[in-house]
Motif scaffolding. Structure first.
Motif, PDB file in Angstrom:
ATOM      1  N   GLN A   1      -8.630   8.312   0.901  1.00  0.00           N
ATOM      2  CA  GLN A   1      -8.053   7.363   1.856  1.00  0.00           C
ATOM      3  C   GLN A   1      -7.185   8.086   2.881  1.00  0.00           C
ATOM      4  O   GLN A   1      -7.205   7.744   4.076  1.00  0.00           O
ATOM      5  CB  GLN A   1      -7.238   6.311   1.110  1.00  0.00           C
ATOM      6  CG  GLN A   1      -8.103   5.324   0.344  1.00  0.00           C
ATOM      7  CD  GLN A   1      -7.311   4.453  -0.600  1.00  0.00           C
ATOM      8  OE1 GLN A   1      -6.198   4.811  -1.024  1.00  0.00           O
ATOM      9  NE2 GLN A   1      -7.859   3.294  -0.957  1.00  0.00           N
ATOM     10  N   ARG A   2      -6.439   9.105   2.426  1.00  0.00           N
ATOM     11  CA  ARG A   2      -5.628   9.885   3.365  1.00  0.00           C
ATOM     12  C   ARG A   2      -6.513  10.577   4.389  1.00  0.00           C
ATOM     13  O   ARG A   2      -6.185  10.611   5.586  1.00  0.00           O
ATOM     14  CB  ARG A   2      -4.784  10.912   2.605  1.00  0.00           C
ATOM     15  CG  ARG A   2      -4.002  11.831   3.527  1.00  0.00           C
ATOM     16  CD  ARG A   2      -3.123  12.793   2.756  1.00  0.00           C
ATOM     17  NE  ARG A   2      -2.422  13.691   3.663  1.00  0.00           N
ATOM     18  CZ  ARG A   2      -1.482  14.554   3.284  1.00  0.00           C
ATOM     19  NH1 ARG A   2      -1.123  14.628   2.004  1.00  0.00           N
ATOM     20  NH2 ARG A   2      -0.894  15.334   4.180  1.00  0.00           N
TER      21      ARG A   2
ATOM     22  N   ALA B   1       0.813  -1.224   0.000  1.00  0.00           N
ATOM     23  CA  ALA B   1       0.000   0.000   0.000  1.00  0.00           C
ATOM     24  C   ALA B   1       0.845   1.272   0.000  1.00  0.00           C
ATOM     25  O   ALA B   1       0.324   2.362  -0.264  1.00  0.00           O
ATOM     26  CB  ALA B   1      -0.927   0.007   1.223  1.00  0.00           C
ATOM     27  N   CYS B   2       2.133   1.145   0.278  1.00  0.00           N
ATOM     28  CA  CYS B   2       2.997   2.319   0.476  1.00  0.00           C
ATOM     29  C   CYS B   2       2.962   3.264  -0.720  1.00  0.00           C
ATOM     30  O   CYS B   2       3.129   2.853  -1.875  1.00  0.00           O
ATOM     31  CB  CYS B   2       4.424   1.860   0.729  1.00  0.00           C
ATOM     32  SG  CYS B   2       5.555   3.208   1.144  1.00  0.00           S
ATOM     33  N   GLY B   3       2.721   4.544  -0.441  1.00  0.00           N
ATOM     34  CA  GLY B   3       2.717   5.574  -1.474  1.00  0.00           C
ATOM     35  C   GLY B   3       1.491   5.583  -2.360  1.00  0.00           C
ATOM     36  O   GLY B   3       1.457   6.322  -3.356  1.00  0.00           O
ATOM     37  N   ARG B   4       0.461   4.786  -2.038  1.00  0.00           N
ATOM     38  CA  ARG B   4      -0.685   4.645  -2.922  1.00  0.00           C
ATOM     39  C   ARG B   4      -1.980   5.193  -2.327  1.00  0.00           C
ATOM     40  O   ARG B   4      -3.054   4.992  -2.897  1.00  0.00           O
ATOM     41  CB  ARG B   4      -0.873   3.160  -3.271  1.00  0.00           C
ATOM     42  CG  ARG B   4       0.350   2.558  -3.944  1.00  0.00           C
ATOM     43  CD  ARG B   4       0.171   1.084  -4.259  1.00  0.00           C
ATOM     44  NE  ARG B   4      -0.899   0.869  -5.230  1.00  0.00           N
ATOM     45  CZ  ARG B   4      -1.186  -0.317  -5.765  1.00  0.00           C
ATOM     46  NH1 ARG B   4      -0.496  -1.384  -5.399  1.00  0.00           N
ATOM     47  NH2 ARG B   4      -2.163  -0.444  -6.640  1.00  0.00           N
TER      48      ARG B   4
ATOM     49  N   PRO C   1      -5.060   0.820   0.412  1.00  0.00           N
ATOM     50  CA  PRO C   1      -4.651   0.739  -1.006  1.00  0.00           C
ATOM     51  C   PRO C   1      -4.057  -0.612  -1.408  1.00  0.00           C
ATOM     52  O   PRO C   1      -3.806  -0.830  -2.594  1.00  0.00           O
ATOM     53  CB  PRO C   1      -3.589   1.840  -1.130  1.00  0.00           C
ATOM     54  CG  PRO C   1      -3.773   2.714   0.052  1.00  0.00           C
ATOM     55  CD  PRO C   1      -4.264   1.825   1.130  1.00  0.00           C
ATOM     56  N   CYS C   2      -3.799  -1.491  -0.452  1.00  0.00           N
ATOM     57  CA  CYS C   2      -3.220  -2.792  -0.775  1.00  0.00           C
ATOM     58  C   CYS C   2      -4.125  -3.517  -1.766  1.00  0.00           C
ATOM     59  O   CYS C   2      -5.320  -3.686  -1.519  1.00  0.00           O
ATOM     60  CB  CYS C   2      -3.062  -3.630   0.502  1.00  0.00           C
ATOM     61  SG  CYS C   2      -2.610  -5.351   0.209  1.00  0.00           S
ATOM     62  N   PRO C   3      -3.601  -3.962  -2.906  1.00  0.00           N
ATOM     63  CA  PRO C   3      -4.438  -4.584  -3.932  1.00  0.00           C
ATOM     64  C   PRO C   3      -4.804  -6.040  -3.645  1.00  0.00           C
ATOM     65  O   PRO C   3      -5.642  -6.615  -4.346  1.00  0.00           O
ATOM     66  CB  PRO C   3      -3.574  -4.489  -5.193  1.00  0.00           C
ATOM     67  CG  PRO C   3      -2.174  -4.522  -4.676  1.00  0.00           C
ATOM     68  CD  PRO C   3      -2.203  -3.788  -3.365  1.00  0.00           C
TER      69      PRO C   3
ATOM     70  N   GLY D   1       6.185   7.581   0.367  1.00  0.00           N
ATOM     71  CA  GLY D   1       6.537   6.456  -0.486  1.00  0.00           C
ATOM     72  C   GLY D   1       7.853   5.817  -0.092  1.00  0.00           C
ATOM     73  O   GLY D   1       8.640   5.405  -0.951  1.00  0.00           O
TER      74      GLY D   1
ATOM     75  N   THR E   1      -5.032   7.338  -1.811  1.00  0.00           N
ATOM     76  CA  THR E   1      -5.751   8.375  -2.545  1.00  0.00           C
ATOM     77  C   THR E   1      -6.067   9.525  -1.594  1.00  0.00           C
ATOM     78  O   THR E   1      -5.886   9.410  -0.367  1.00  0.00           O
ATOM     79  CB  THR E   1      -7.062   7.825  -3.120  1.00  0.00           C
ATOM     80  OG1 THR E   1      -7.950   7.493  -2.027  1.00  0.00           O
ATOM     81  CG2 THR E   1      -6.821   6.592  -3.978  1.00  0.00           C
TER      82      THR E   1
ATOM     83  N   SER F   1       4.259   6.510   4.690  1.00  0.00           N
ATOM     84  CA  SER F   1       3.464   6.008   3.571  1.00  0.00           C
ATOM     85  C   SER F   1       3.282   7.089   2.517  1.00  0.00           C
ATOM     86  O   SER F   1       3.434   6.827   1.314  1.00  0.00           O
ATOM     87  CB  SER F   1       2.102   5.517   4.060  1.00  0.00           C
ATOM     88  OG  SER F   1       1.338   5.000   2.994  1.00  0.00           O
TER      89      SER F   1
END
Length: 222
Positions: free
Chosen positions: A108-109, A100-103, A144-146, A194, A105, A191
């Protein structure tokens, strides 16, 4: 333990299970407290059968244990319980954080920041609320983890009553909450930057510190 279990519209054993589980997790029932089937059935307004089924399920999860000739008692948290849960959570959550790092939105933030700020405003002595906010932060920062299976597994770990009991045990007041807030902000910044190396180092330290605190708390209480 508060009397009365809500059994309308669902199996009585499920309602009794949740009632006793929550009392153990929330501290209404303490390690060593006796759980007598006849007494519980009378208090909760059910027959002995759902109480027996609920206690069997709670025994499988390690929240209560059978004592020969004496029914059940509330189990103590063992060092093994705490260590095993800590190891699993650390591995799963750091994996999700790396993905999820750096991802995050914008939305989400906002959710992550809201969880932090609500923790700031909440009563530090309200362990139930602080647990919920702590959980919300950790779920939001890995959103954000896919890998949806990984996220689902982490949710199940948070829901597990032994983990809930452990996590609630290390939130004790102002100092603990202040430290948690500081560490949550550092995790968020790593995070957003990134920086997976820093994020994973912070997360590992953060998770281990919480469970080490739980180990120390349980050792003092024995």
């Amino acid at each position: 333990m508060t009397k009365g279990a809500r059994t309308v519209g669902r199996p009585a054993a499920e309602a009794v299970y949740e009632h006793i589980r929550d009392a153990v997790v929330d501290g209404g029932l303490l390690p060593g407290d006796k759980l007598v089937q006849e007494q519980l059935a009378a208090e909760l307004g059910v027959s002995r059968t759902p109480v027996r089924e609920a206690l069997t399920a709670l025994s499988r999860e390690g929240l209560v244990r059978a004592v020969h000739g004496s029914g059940y008692v509330v189990s103590e948290l063992s060092d093994e319980d705490i260590t095993e849960v800590s190891q699993v959570r650390e591995r799963l959550e750091t994996m999700a954080l790396e993905l999820a790092c750096g991802r995050l939105t914008g939305l989400q933030r906002v959710r992550v920041e809201a969880a932090i700020e609500e923790m700031v405003e909440a009563d530090p002595a309200d362990a139930a609320l602080q647990f919920d906010l702590n959980r919300r932060f950790h779920q939001a920062i890995i959103a954000p983890c896919p890998n949806q299976f990984l996220l689902s597994t982490i949710d199940q770990l948070w829901d597990h009553p032994v983990n809930r009991r452990i996590t609630r045990s290390y939130i004790k007041g102002d100092d603990d909450v202040t430290t948690m807030i500081k560490e949550h902000r550092e995790l968020l910044q790593a995070s957003l930057d990134g920086d997976p190396d820093r994020l994973l180092a912070l997360a590992t330290e953060h998770i281990r510190a919480g469970y080490d605190h739980a180990l120390a708390t349980e050792s003092r209480s024995k």
